[in-house]
Motif scaffolding. Structure first.
Motif: not given
Length: 331
Positions: A10, A56-57, A216-221, A223
């Motif tokens: 990512f 981000q990682t 934890s199911r959040s991402d750049r798309t 939150y």
């Protein structure tokens, strides 16, 4: 040219995004912390929209294959160059063969590496940002990986900045009078009531009152927020409508979703609120598991914050120009 030596999933090339194509289903993408991108680019002498690396990682390492000016902005960890610790939010010069490493920051989520001249990445629909969902833009539409080599722009003005040169006070400190600090680890995020707020009646107040946790199911798309579910007073069938970053929708399960940089272009869930634009960078720096609560704001307050940020960025821009003029005079 730079070479990626180590990268997690990512980590991508981003700029300030590709607005103007949502009507054909193309998300804007762009950095999750656009303020860090703008400042980083100013520090290294780029246009504010130049492409940068969003990390981000961690850990993340790259090797310089030519002399280059760079800075690391965004996250609160200290980068190092060949093992020597550097300050973030400060411009440095690296020599060919040197290695820049970013370790896991203590609190914040994302760091940005801006390089003098920008990244020489093809422009797609007016932007160099990576669209991971669309598989285009940036580094061939995918995250950065070990062995990737990326050219720098040819207009890098590496002689125009000192090796350990221009630095700024980070936004959270410089603008502490307009960006309230976390209280007991809970980040306040300002938002405005949105179109379907009244559908939630008492639960609408519960939205503002409670503390939410970034799932934890959040991402750049988007939150996804965990907390006590909120539901409308009656089921409502809605047509899909356009959405943008910052829109907070409530799906049938009752736990809100905040649209982020890779926001969907349309959706049919009711909108309870919208994060003010100047607070989106703070949300973009919040980690999975972080706690936050929404503070009801006003259009007047949003404009006040916007003007304060504009003054801060303009001051950095003017200082950078003064430094360049002084160096030209000394040359």
């Amino acid at each position: 040219m730079i070479e990626i030596l180590e990268s997690g999933p990512f980590n991508t090339v981003q700029d300030l995004g590709r607005p103007g194509y949502r009507d054909i289903g193309v998300t804007a993408s762009g950095a999750m912390d656009p303020l860090a991108v703008r400042i980083g680019n100013i520090l290294v002498g780029n246009e504010e929209n130049a492409a940068v690396i969003e990390v981000q990682t961690f850990p993340f390492r790259l090797r310089f294959e030519q002399r280059a000016v760079f800075t690391v902005t965004g996250a609160d960890g200290n980068p190092d160059l060949d093992g020597s610790e550097l300050f973030p939010w400060c411009a440095y010069a690296a020599e060919a063969g040197q290695v820049l490493e970013l370790k896991q920051p203590p609190r914040l989520a994302r760091a940005y590496i801006a390089l003098g001249g920008g990244l020489d990445i093809p422009v797609v629909m007016g932007s160099r940002s990576t669209s991971l969902r669309g598989g285009f833009g940036g580094n061939a539409g995918r995250p950065l990986a070990k062995g990737d080599r990326i050219a720098l722009g040819q207009d890098a003005e590496i002689t125009m900045l000192p090796a350990a040169g221009l630095a700024v006070v980070e936004p959270a400190a410089a603008l502490c009078d307009v960006f309230p600090a976390s209280v007991d680890g809970v980040l306040p995020i300002r938002a405005l009531p949105a179109g379907e707020h009244e559908l939630f009646a008492g639960d609408g107040e519960a939205f503002w009152r409670q503390t939410w946790r970034i799932s934890s199911r959040s991402d750049r798309t988007g939150y996804r927020l965990s907390g006590e579910p909120i539901t409308p007073t009656a089921s409502v069938e809605m047509r899909s409508h356009g959405v943008v970053p910052g829109v907070i929708q409530v799906p049938p399960g009752g736990e809100p979703i905040v649209q982020m940089s890779d926001a969907n272009t349309a959706g049919g869930y009711p909108k309870i609120a919208g994060v003010i634009e100047c607070d989106l960078w703070r949300l973009g720096q919040a980690r999975i598991g972080a706690r936050l609560h929404f503070v009801r704001s006003t259009h007047a307050e949003a404009r006040t914050v916007e003007r304060a940020v504009a003054r801060y960025v303009d001051d950095i821009r003017q200082t950078s120009r003064m430094v360049k003029r002084a160096l030209k005079a000394m040359a």
